[in-house]
Design a protein around this motif. Structure first.
Motif, PDB file in Angstrom:
ATOM      1  N   LEU A 104       0.942  -1.139  -0.051  1.00 13.21           N
ATOM      2  CA  LEU A 104       0.001  -0.130  -0.083  1.00 13.21           C
ATOM      3  C   LEU A 104       0.918   1.169  -0.242  1.00 13.21           C
ATOM      4  O   LEU A 104       1.903   1.361   0.722  1.00 13.21           O
ATOM      5  N   ASP A 105       0.421   2.189  -0.499  1.00 19.31           N
ATOM      6  CA  ASP A 105       1.297   3.573  -0.565  1.00 19.31           C
ATOM      7  C   ASP A 105       0.873   4.097   0.800  1.00 19.31           C
ATOM      8  O   ASP A 105       0.024   3.919   1.680  1.00 19.31           O
ATOM      9  N   PHE A 106       1.264   5.481   0.756  1.00 22.66           N
ATOM     10  CA  PHE A 106       1.184   6.179   2.116  1.00 22.66           C
ATOM     11  C   PHE A 106      -0.218   6.613   2.186  1.00 22.66           C
ATOM     12  O   PHE A 106      -0.654   7.306   3.220  1.00 22.66           O
ATOM     13  N   SER A 107      -1.029   6.625   1.090  1.00 15.89           N
ATOM     14  CA  SER A 107      -2.401   6.881   1.321  1.00 15.89           C
ATOM     15  C   SER A 107      -3.335   5.801   1.439  1.00 15.89           C
ATOM     16  O   SER A 107      -4.521   5.992   1.681  1.00 15.89           O
ATOM     17  N   GLY A 108      -2.920   4.550   1.778  1.00 19.38           N
ATOM     18  CA  GLY A 108      -3.685   3.318   1.796  1.00 19.38           C
ATOM     19  C   GLY A 108      -4.102   2.942   0.616  1.00 19.38           C
ATOM     20  O   GLY A 108      -4.892   1.791   0.545  1.00 19.38           O
ATOM     21  N   ASN A 109      -3.879   3.296  -0.629  1.00 23.50           N
ATOM     22  CA  ASN A 109      -4.180   2.591  -1.887  1.00 23.50           C
ATOM     23  C   ASN A 109      -3.237   1.586  -2.327  1.00 23.50           C
ATOM     24  O   ASN A 109      -1.967   1.290  -1.887  1.00 23.50           O
ATOM     25  N   ASP A 110      -3.522   0.621  -3.025  1.00 24.32           N
ATOM     26  CA  ASP A 110      -3.018  -0.323  -3.481  1.00 24.32           C
ATOM     27  C   ASP A 110      -1.812   0.045  -4.531  1.00 24.32           C
ATOM     28  O   ASP A 110      -1.974   0.985  -5.163  1.00 24.32           O
ATOM     29  N   PHE A 111      -0.627  -0.775  -4.199  1.00 27.93           N
ATOM     30  CA  PHE A 111       0.525  -0.302  -5.068  1.00 27.93           C
ATOM     31  C   PHE A 111       1.363  -1.795  -5.447  1.00 27.93           C
ATOM     32  O   PHE A 111       1.463  -2.499  -4.564  1.00 27.93           O
ATOM     33  N   LYS A 112       1.534  -1.787  -6.625  1.00 26.23           N
ATOM     34  CA  LYS A 112       2.287  -2.952  -7.178  1.00 26.23           C
ATOM     35  C   LYS A 112       3.450  -2.664  -8.114  1.00 26.23           C
ATOM     36  O   LYS A 112       3.248  -1.617  -9.110  1.00 26.23           O
TER      37      LYS A 112
END
Length: 855
Positions: free
Chosen positions: A500-508
């Motif tokens: 997750l990024d620092f905003s809580g969104n998925d990150f791949k």
């Protein structure tokens, strides 16, 4: 026709194209209603019109679904992200029983979920989210036993969550958030042991959180926020060691925060604000080394702030406001950044940096803060630490023993494993994913150049744009393919990041080896790419020949030397990258397919995609719905080879009125081949040929080599798959052309040190199975070199070098070939005279003799 800017209506005349199997209009601006006669396309397997401005025929009932009842082979129906309205008809039951994916989300459908869906027994994915559906969640969904993804987010569904959902044991994704569901969370969901994402937030659920739901071993994300859940959290909350995000804010949960939460070693996001938790903040939270977001605000927490929270190097947001915390606030770690920390509403806190505007601590506060821990507290902490270390050690040995038992295709994969890397490290490596570091943009991803601090090396970081619906599928496929292959002509994966990024969104993201010389496309078309570094450069004929062989070797390996054949499906010059030695590496496996009988969710998603590739490089049979095969890659290779020889893209403006690159090359065979060859191709060779005593003979040989290459390109790009060559035969023919051109004439092959002493028999095998070329040479091919001291070879005049070279060559071959060798030596002398003698290293002599020995 997807991913374009088409407008207007979808033509009704498409209903007459009775042999259509795939119809894809996604991501355009089509308007109007769907043609009702599409139901006459009985062979239709996939219909995708998502992300347009399409509307219903009438506002009462969505009758278009009824018109598809004769499409008995339909497997994928994607109608999401449009303006469709009306009730979903019960005739949905008459859709093809082969249907595996049904995308109806982000429209304006209303009414109840039709009972006919229970007949679609082979459904793997059902998306009804972001509509206006009412009523309850049907119990009969339990009949969809193969269902792996169920999306009903943001509707107006009411009633309770059916206990029968626990029978869907293949579920990976379950999203029932933003509805009006009430009642308790059924404990039967704990039977879904493959569940990775469970979203039940923004409902009216009450009762406690079932312990067996928290114990699902594969769980990555759990969101139960914005409900009325009560009770305390289980003491052993973290049996799922894979948990990345736990979101339970704005409920009525109470009790103390369990110490066991500190064993969730992968936890990156923890939202617990707006509850009734009391007691102190567990010191064990400082063991969450991957934690990026921690919000415990609006609770009844007491005691001091654990000092070790400052040691969480990846923590970017900390909210402890509106509790009853007391004592000194430290000034290091995240507490140095006032914008990242919120501690207001705690009237007994003191100290900290000046920006926090807290009062200074009195001596009494400091003594209270520094008082020694009781013997009981010390014993508990020591026992907890010992247990934690024991568990870590046990996990380490279990994982290691499991890895040793796995059967891996190549020995190198037995010896190495991917490094763990976080979002924060990638953020730092790319300077915040700045435009200055951006080196490429694709349909589903952006590629950045970065430097990883712990590896101290430049890498390419491929970041997926997950807002594109198929980006996540592309990531899964590329990981699945690259983790199982290793070849010197295939881009090597270093590690991956799924977080997750620092905003809580998925990150791949994938971290790949960096290719400093860019893509083949940038070299072939440097004048149009605007790359100043390449404006004055072009690939010589020998370089293009070597690159073409590299690509052929990569495809031959994928097709014939992997455990299961792999089809690339998107071969083009921009997906061929060149390293510092101009060795080609095939990359971008986002659309690849593994020809395996194994079936799982990720593969089914991938297999249902239209084989898009790129216009001009995709095999023509794919347009008629043919099954993906290795011959499709052969076609793409043929087009790429012809593009390398002619310098013309298959999409060039000259190719119109049924003229294609294939036909353009075919019509030139054999007499007019030199007329279509790229003018910049022979620049370096022509310079050498001009100094040769037999320039006419060399030009003749060069023309024969070019004719052979064009013939290979034309054969590979034949319209009929059955008439195309196989890649193993392509490799042999390409190597023959290289041998014919280089060795009899004596032209150099000086592209890189990696290429010296290449042998036909081992050129396309995996790196681990290749023999060292020197080990296979006869003794007489290497012994004469020992007579030339390295220092003398570097410093001797060119006349002495050439005489020794000629003498050595005479020892190797019969006298009848001396004349040919003298010509070869003459060319070499002229090559040396044009350069500084100090650049002549021993490996040049060794390579020269090795090539002649093979000849």
């Amino acid at each position: 026709m997807g991913l374009n800017r088409f407008t207007g209506y979808i033509p009704v005349s498409l209903g007459n194209a009775t042999r259509l199997t795939i119809l894809d209009f996604c991501l355009n601006n089509f308007s109007g209603s769907m043609p009702m006669n599409l139901g006459g396309l009985k062979g239709l397997e996939q219909l995708s019109v998502e992300t347009n401005q399409l509307v219903s025929e009438n506002d009462e009932e969505f009758t278009f679904i009824t018109s598809l009842m004769n499409c008995s082979d339909l497997q994928v129906l994607a109608l999401d992200r449009n303006l469709f309205t009306g009730k979903l008809p019960n005739s949905i039951a008459n859709l093809s029983t082969k249907l595996t994916e049904l995308w109806l989300g982000e429209n304006q459908f209303f009414g109840a979920i039709p009972s006919g869906i229970e007949n679609l027994a082979n459904l793997i994915l059902l998306d009804l989210g972001h509509n206006l559906l009412t009523g309850t969640i049907p119990i009969y969904l339990m009949k969809l036993r193969r269902l792996q993804a169920l999306y009903m987010v943001e509707n107006k569904l009411s009633g309770q969550i059916p206990i029968s959902l626990g029978n869907l044991t293949q579920l990976h994704h379950l999203d029932l958030s933003r509805n009006y569901l009430r009642g308790s969370i059924p404990s039967s969901l704990g039977y879904c042991r493959l569940l990775q994402y469970l979203h039940l937030n923004d409902n009216n659920l009450n009762g406690t959180i079932p312990e067996n739901v928290l114990n699902i071993p594969t769980l990555l994300e759990l969101d139960m926020s914005m409900n009325s859940l009560s009770g305390s959290l289980p003491l052993d909350i973290c049996k799922s060691k894979s948990l990345i995000a736990l979101t339970i804010f704005n409920n009525r949960l109470s009790g103390e925060i369990p110490n066991s939460l500190g064993t969730c070693v992968n936890l990156g996001v923890l939202y617990m604000q707006g509850n009734l938790f009391h007691g102190s903040i567990p010191p064990s939270l400082s063991a969450l080394v991957a934690l990026q977001v921690l919000d415990l605000s609006y609770n009844n927490l007491t005691g001091s702030i654990p000092r070790d929270l400052a040691n969480l190097s990846f923590l970017r947001y900390l909210n402890l406001s509106f509790n009853n915390l007391e004592g000194e606030v430290i000034e290091n770690g995240i507490f140095q950044n006032a914008s990242a920390v919120s501690i207001c509403g705690n009237n007994k806190l003191c100290g900290g940096i000046s920006e926090l505007q807290l009062p200074k601590c009195s001596k009494q506060d400091l003594k209270k803060q520094e008082r020694p821990h009781s013997r009981k507290e010390i014993i508990l902490v020591v026992v907890a630490v010992v247990l934690f270390l024991f568990l870590l050690l046990l996990c380490f040995f279990v994982i290691r023993s499991k890895k040793l038992r796995e059967k891996i295709s190549f020995t190198s994969f037995k010896k190495e494993s991917f490094l763990r890397i976080t979002y924060g490290e990638l953020l730092r490596a790319t300077n915040g994913f700045s435009l200055a570091n951006l080196i490429g943009v694709g349909s589903y991803s952006s590629v950045y150049k970065g430097i990883l601090s712990h590896m101290e090396t430049i890498v390419a970081i491929k970041v997926l744009r997950l807002q594109q619906r198929r980006a996540s599928k592309s990531f899964s496929v590329e990981c699945m393919v690259l983790r199982s292959i290793r070849h010197r002509n295939i881009v090597r994966i270093l590690t991956v990041c799924s977080s997750l990024d620092f905003s809580g969104n998925d990150f791949k993201a994938l971290v790949l080896e960096y290719m400093p010389n860019g893509s083949l496309d940038s070299w072939l078309h440097s004048s149009t790419n605007g790359d100043e570094r390449l404006q004055l450069k072009s690939l010589s004929f020998v370089q293009r020949l070597n690159v073409a062989i590299d690509i052929a070797c990569a495809l031959d390996y994928l097709h014939n030397h992997c455990e299961a054949p792999i089809i690339h499906c998107d071969l083009k010059p921009s997906n061929v990258l060149l390293d510092e030695d101009m060795v080609a590496h095939v990359g971008d496996f986002g659309l690849a397919r593994i020809l395996s009988k194994d079936f799982n969710y990720s593969q089914s998603q991938t297999n249902s995609l239209t084989i898009r590739g790129t216009i001009g490089y995709v095999a023509p049979e794919y347009g008629t719905g043919a099954i993906t095969s290795t011959s499709g890659d052969v076609y793409s290779y043929g087009i790429v080879l012809l593009e390398m020889l002619t310098g013309k893209r298959p999409s060039d403006d000259m190719f119109e009125n049924n003229l294609s690159l294939h036909q353009f090359a075919k019509m030139a065979l054999p007499e007019r081949v030199m007329e279509i060859i790229d003018h910049g191709l022979l620049s370096e060779e022509i310079e050498i040929i001009g100094h040769s005593e037999n320039s006419d003979n060399i030009r003749s040989k060069m023309q024969e080599a070019l004719i052979s290459l064009v013939e290979i390109g034309v054969s590979c790009s034949h319209e009929s798959p059955k008439k195309r060559m196989e890649m193993k035969d392509v490799v042999i023919e390409m190597q023959k052309v290289k041998g014919f051109y280089l060795r009899p004439i004596g032209l150099k092959d000086s592209v890189s040190r990696k290429r010296r002493n290449e042998q036909y028999s081992s050129s396309c095998l995996p790196e681990e199975t290749r023999n060292t070329p020197e080990e296979d040479l006869p003794e007489e091919a290497s012994n004469p070199l020992e007579e030339v001291p390295p220092e003398e070879a570097r410093n001797a005049p060119e006349e002495i070098l050439s005489k020794r070279h000629e003498t050595l060559l005479k020892r190797l071959l019969p006298k009848r070939q001396v004349m040919l060798l003298k010509r070869h030596v003459t060319l070499l002398k002229r090559f040396l005279l044009k350069r500084q003698v100090t650049l002549m290293k021993m490996f040049l002599l060794k390579r020269h003799i090795t090539l002649l020995q093979l000849w």
